[in-house]
Enzyme design. Structure first.
Site, PDB file in Angstrom:
ATOM      1  N   ARG A  86       0.756  -1.242  -0.107  1.00  0.00           N
ATOM      2  CA  ARG A  86       0.058   0.088   0.047  1.00  0.00           C
ATOM      3  C   ARG A  86       0.890   1.161   0.066  1.00  0.00           C
ATOM      4  O   ARG A  86       0.437   2.359  -0.094  1.00  0.00           O
ATOM      5  CB  ARG A  86      -1.119   0.084   1.070  1.00  0.00           C
ATOM      6  CG  ARG A  86      -1.806  -1.070   1.373  1.00  0.00           C
ATOM      7  CD  ARG A  86      -2.732  -0.948   2.572  1.00  0.00           C
ATOM      8  NE  ARG A  86      -3.818  -0.059   2.319  1.00  0.00           N
ATOM      9  CZ  ARG A  86      -5.010  -0.865   2.165  1.00  0.00           C
ATOM     10  NH1 ARG A  86      -5.334  -1.971   1.941  1.00  0.00           N
ATOM     11  NH2 ARG A  86      -6.206  -0.107   1.982  1.00  0.00           N
ATOM     12  N   TYR A  88       0.822   3.981  -2.688  1.00  0.00           N
ATOM     13  CA  TYR A  88      -0.216   5.021  -2.955  1.00  0.00           C
ATOM     14  C   TYR A  88      -0.035   5.892  -1.815  1.00  0.00           C
ATOM     15  O   TYR A  88      -0.168   7.014  -1.908  1.00  0.00           O
ATOM     16  CB  TYR A  88      -1.393   4.375  -2.954  1.00  0.00           C
ATOM     17  CG  TYR A  88      -2.853   5.161  -2.897  1.00  0.00           C
ATOM     18  CD1 TYR A  88      -3.115   6.101  -3.961  1.00  0.00           C
ATOM     19  CD2 TYR A  88      -3.552   5.368  -1.784  1.00  0.00           C
ATOM     20  CE1 TYR A  88      -4.093   6.778  -4.158  1.00  0.00           C
ATOM     21  CE2 TYR A  88      -4.647   6.227  -2.004  1.00  0.00           C
ATOM     22  CZ  TYR A  88      -5.075   6.930  -2.986  1.00  0.00           C
ATOM     23  OH  TYR A  88      -6.219   7.807  -3.015  1.00  0.00           O
ATOM     24  N   ASP A  89       0.172   5.210  -0.538  1.00  0.00           N
ATOM     25  CA  ASP A  89       0.207   6.125   0.828  1.00  0.00           C
ATOM     26  C   ASP A  89       1.239   7.180   0.547  1.00  0.00           C
ATOM     27  O   ASP A  89       0.988   8.390   1.090  1.00  0.00           O
ATOM     28  CB  ASP A  89       0.474   5.316   2.136  1.00  0.00           C
ATOM     29  CG  ASP A  89      -0.828   4.079   2.192  1.00  0.00           C
ATOM     30  OD1 ASP A  89      -1.557   3.998   1.237  1.00  0.00           O
ATOM     31  OD2 ASP A  89      -0.863   3.609   3.127  1.00  0.00           O
ATOM     32  N   ARG A  98     -12.760  -2.853  -4.946  1.00  0.00           N
ATOM     33  CA  ARG A  98     -12.842  -2.181  -3.732  1.00  0.00           C
ATOM     34  C   ARG A  98     -14.255  -3.105  -3.175  1.00  0.00           C
ATOM     35  O   ARG A  98     -14.868  -3.817  -3.880  1.00  0.00           O
ATOM     36  CB  ARG A  98     -13.110  -0.831  -3.680  1.00  0.00           C
ATOM     37  CG  ARG A  98     -11.703  -0.365  -3.685  1.00  0.00           C
ATOM     38  CD  ARG A  98     -11.799   1.115  -3.605  1.00  0.00           C
ATOM     39  NE  ARG A  98     -11.871   1.678  -5.061  1.00  0.00           N
ATOM     40  CZ  ARG A  98     -11.628   2.855  -5.471  1.00  0.00           C
ATOM     41  NH1 ARG A  98     -11.110   3.642  -4.280  1.00  0.00           N
ATOM     42  NH2 ARG A  98     -11.857   3.508  -6.421  1.00  0.00           N
ATOM     43  N   VAL A  99     -14.341  -2.837  -1.815  1.00  0.00           N
ATOM     44  CA  VAL A  99     -15.256  -3.793  -0.957  1.00  0.00           C
ATOM     45  C   VAL A  99     -16.758  -3.386  -1.575  1.00  0.00           C
ATOM     46  O   VAL A  99     -17.724  -4.582  -1.968  1.00  0.00           O
ATOM     47  CB  VAL A  99     -15.203  -3.790   0.374  1.00  0.00           C
ATOM     48  CG1 VAL A  99     -15.578  -2.402   0.860  1.00  0.00           C
ATOM     49  CG2 VAL A  99     -15.826  -4.797   1.237  1.00  0.00           C
ATOM     50  N   VAL A 100     -17.139  -2.278  -1.777  1.00  0.00           N
ATOM     51  CA  VAL A 100     -18.571  -2.039  -2.153  1.00  0.00           C
ATOM     52  C   VAL A 100     -18.912  -2.537  -3.549  1.00  0.00           C
ATOM     53  O   VAL A 100     -20.006  -3.322  -3.583  1.00  0.00           O
ATOM     54  CB  VAL A 100     -18.848  -0.724  -1.873  1.00  0.00           C
ATOM     55  CG1 VAL A 100     -20.254  -0.329  -2.502  1.00  0.00           C
ATOM     56  CG2 VAL A 100     -18.802   0.042  -0.587  1.00  0.00           C
ATOM     57  N   ASN A 134     -16.968  -4.800  -5.208  1.00  0.00           N
ATOM     58  CA  ASN A 134     -17.210  -6.148  -5.140  1.00  0.00           C
ATOM     59  C   ASN A 134     -18.183  -6.970  -4.644  1.00  0.00           C
ATOM     60  O   ASN A 134     -19.058  -7.715  -5.252  1.00  0.00           O
ATOM     61  CB  ASN A 134     -16.082  -6.954  -4.304  1.00  0.00           C
ATOM     62  CG  ASN A 134     -14.755  -7.020  -5.115  1.00  0.00           C
ATOM     63  OD1 ASN A 134     -14.564  -6.423  -6.324  1.00  0.00           O
ATOM     64  ND2 ASN A 134     -13.449  -7.484  -4.551  1.00  0.00           N
ATOM     65  N   THR A 150     -13.250  -2.586  10.061  1.00  0.00           N
ATOM     66  CA  THR A 150     -14.123  -1.647   9.840  1.00  0.00           C
ATOM     67  C   THR A 150     -13.751  -0.445   8.667  1.00  0.00           C
ATOM     68  O   THR A 150     -12.364  -0.100   8.640  1.00  0.00           O
ATOM     69  CB  THR A 150     -14.660  -0.881  11.083  1.00  0.00           C
ATOM     70  OG1 THR A 150     -13.252  -0.099  11.528  1.00  0.00           O
ATOM     71  CG2 THR A 150     -14.890  -1.746  12.180  1.00  0.00           C
ATOM     72  N   ARG A 171     -10.942   2.143  10.369  1.00  0.00           N
ATOM     73  CA  ARG A 171     -11.172   3.554   9.881  1.00  0.00           C
ATOM     74  C   ARG A 171     -12.311   4.179  10.094  1.00  0.00           C
ATOM     75  O   ARG A 171     -13.315   3.804   9.656  1.00  0.00           O
ATOM     76  CB  ARG A 171     -10.622   3.182   8.402  1.00  0.00           C
ATOM     77  CG  ARG A 171     -10.474   4.668   7.619  1.00  0.00           C
ATOM     78  CD  ARG A 171     -10.166   4.695   6.050  1.00  0.00           C
ATOM     79  NE  ARG A 171      -8.752   4.063   5.763  1.00  0.00           N
ATOM     80  CZ  ARG A 171      -8.818   3.315   4.706  1.00  0.00           C
ATOM     81  NH1 ARG A 171      -9.425   3.068   3.967  1.00  0.00           N
ATOM     82  NH2 ARG A 171      -7.405   2.912   4.521  1.00  0.00           N
TER      83      ARG A 171
HETATM   84  N1  UDP Z   1     -12.555  -6.268   1.415  1.00  0.00           N
HETATM   85  C1  UDP Z   1     -13.179  -7.415   1.533  1.00  0.00           C
HETATM   86  N2  UDP Z   1     -13.579  -8.127   0.366  1.00  0.00           N
HETATM   87  C2  UDP Z   1     -13.407  -7.773  -0.878  1.00  0.00           C
HETATM   88  C3  UDP Z   1     -12.825  -6.395  -1.136  1.00  0.00           C
HETATM   89  C4  UDP Z   1     -12.423  -5.647   0.160  1.00  0.00           C
HETATM   90  O1  UDP Z   1     -13.380  -7.872   2.817  1.00  0.00           O
HETATM   91  O2  UDP Z   1     -13.766  -8.156  -2.010  1.00  0.00           O
HETATM   92  C5  UDP Z   1     -12.388  -5.591   2.666  1.00  0.00           C
HETATM   93  C6  UDP Z   1     -10.703  -5.219   2.705  1.00  0.00           C
HETATM   94  O3  UDP Z   1      -9.789  -6.167   2.855  1.00  0.00           O
HETATM   95  C7  UDP Z   1     -10.755  -3.919   3.620  1.00  0.00           C
HETATM   96  C8  UDP Z   1     -12.229  -3.516   3.294  1.00  0.00           C
HETATM   97  O4  UDP Z   1     -12.767  -4.474   2.555  1.00  0.00           O
HETATM   98  O5  UDP Z   1     -10.521  -4.282   5.035  1.00  0.00           O
HETATM   99  C9  UDP Z   1     -12.216  -2.060   2.576  1.00  0.00           C
HETATM  100  O6  UDP Z   1     -11.366  -2.347   1.267  1.00  0.00           O
HETATM  101  P1  UDP Z   1     -11.261  -1.570   0.134  1.00  0.00           P
HETATM  102  O7  UDP Z   1     -10.497  -2.200  -1.146  1.00  0.00           O
HETATM  103  O8  UDP Z   1     -12.527  -1.120  -0.297  1.00  0.00           O
HETATM  104  O9  UDP Z   1     -10.563  -0.380   0.569  1.00  0.00           O
HETATM  105  P2  UDP Z   1      -9.620   0.096   1.560  1.00  0.00           P
HETATM  106  O10 UDP Z   1     -10.290   0.815   2.701  1.00  0.00           O
HETATM  107  O11 UDP Z   1      -8.753  -1.184   1.913  1.00  0.00           O
HETATM  108  O12 UDP Z   1      -8.487   1.084   0.897  1.00  0.00           O
END
Ligand code: UDP
Length: 323
Positions: A147, A150-151, A191-193, A195, A215, A280
């Site tokens: 990471r 980016y960071d 990203r999580v939403v 996906n 979180t 977060r």
């Molecule tokens: N995450 C998950 N399933 C997915 C994609 C992401 O559980 O299919 C988790 C990921 O490990 C993180 C959180 O969801 O803890 C948010 O991930 P994201 O990639 O959206 O963004 P981040 O906040 O990590 O930059």
């Protein structure tokens, strides 16, 4: 607070956030020049703006010298891939755009006497040891982890912006963006939403990384962009956190996704990515007091709107697709 008028350059204008920002700027009467190299952005995001007399698009990689003819009132830097998936797939372009791109765009702003707006990120806080995160927190970042590309580029960007402010007198604003979602996210963004929504709509298992106890605090894109414009129009340099302070575990998010989509998909657990922040959540006291800003859209409503978008663009969630 007085509304900034005139021509605005939006770097990363074809991206998820950039394209929403361009549309809002055009709506309120600014002219817009969108720059994008289309590495993660898409011209489809700008379909509604192409042909508008106040809008132009320049296919441009801002990591190289940036030339924009004519007067400019503001340069807004939203150029960067921003998904953790991108951090491993295209690490060097991310480092370049965060560092060289920010430098080139600051040069443009200085040359034109324009205001400069920097999209920074909650990632400057890394895996935070302070919770929720106020702007005064210096962060906990692993510079050599996946990471870090980016960071650290974003941290360097903030340093560069402040150097141009202090040394060259450029009028600058810095926003720190927390997890944002909404229509025009790429379905395969990673990203999580995106996906979870795409998986639920397709009747596929929802991928949960780790135990799903980590979180995040999810902000709907319209709220986020409203925060950008308030900061742009203000006389506050920042940095200012703009994000939704309602915090959810990933499992809570998955439950809500299942509810909103009516899906019966199961959850599958996959390994937690390296350096994945455990929690977060933005402290938005500053945004409330200096910008009078706070988010309006709750997660359920935002997810409904975003699910509609994915159903349309990815052709998902129609009869027969759900289990
Ligand atoms: N995450 C998950 N399933 C997915 C994609 C992401 O559980 O299919 C988790 C990921 O490990 C993180 C959180 O969801 O803890 C948010 O991930 P994201 O990639 O959206 O963004 P981040 O906040 O990590 O930059």
């Amino acid at each position: 607070m007085s509304r900034l008028e005139g021509r605005v350059v939006v770097a990363g204008g074809a991206g998820f956030l950039g394209s929403h920002l361009c549309a809002r700027l055009i709506d309120r009467g600014n002219e817009v020049v969108a720059l994008d190299n289309l590495i993660t952005g898409s011209l489809r995001n700008l379909e509604e703006l192409v042909g508008h007399p106040g809008f132009t698009f320049q296919h441009q990689d801002v990591s190289n010298h940036v030339y924009v003819p004519g007067e400019i009132a503001a340069v807004m830097n939203l150029a960067s891939p921003a998904s953790p998936k991108d951090f491993t797939e295209i690490p060097i372009p991310i480092l370049k755009v965060g560092a060289l791109g920010t430098h080139n765009l600051l040069g443009l702003a200085k040359d034109k006497g324009a205001r400069f707006f920097q999209a920074s990120t909650s990632e400057v806080y890394g895996d935070p040891l302070v919770h929720p995160q106020p702007e005064s927190y210096w962060g906990h970042v692993n510079p050599i982890g996946p990471r870090g590309v980016y960071d650290e580029a974003k941290r360097f960007g903030e340093a560069m912006v402040m150097a141009y402010h202090r040394h060259h007198g450029v009028d600058v604003r810095i926003v720190r963006i927390f997890n944002t979602y909404g229509p025009r996210m790429r379905p395969d963004d990673g990203r999580v939403v995106s996906n979870l929504l795409v998986q639920a709509l397709a009747g596929k298992p929802l991928t949960i990384y780790g135990e799903g106890e980590q979180t995040r605090s999810f902000c709907y894109v319209d709220d986020e962009v409203e925060g950008f414009l308030r900061l742009l129009d203000s006389d506050y340099v920042g940095p200012v956190n703009i994000g939704n302070p309602n915090e959810f575990t990933v499992r809570e998010l998955a439950d809500l996704v299942l509810e909103v989509t009516g899906s019966t998909s199961e959850l599958v657990f996959e390994p937690l990515p390296t350096d994945d922040p455990a929690r977060r959540r933005p402290d938005i006291a500053l945004a409330r007091s200096v910008l009078g800003w706070e988010p309006q859209v709750q997660l359920r409503e935002g997810l409904e709107r975003t699910a509609e978008h994915f159903a349309k663009v990815a052709g998902l969630g129609q009869e027969g697709d759900r289990r």
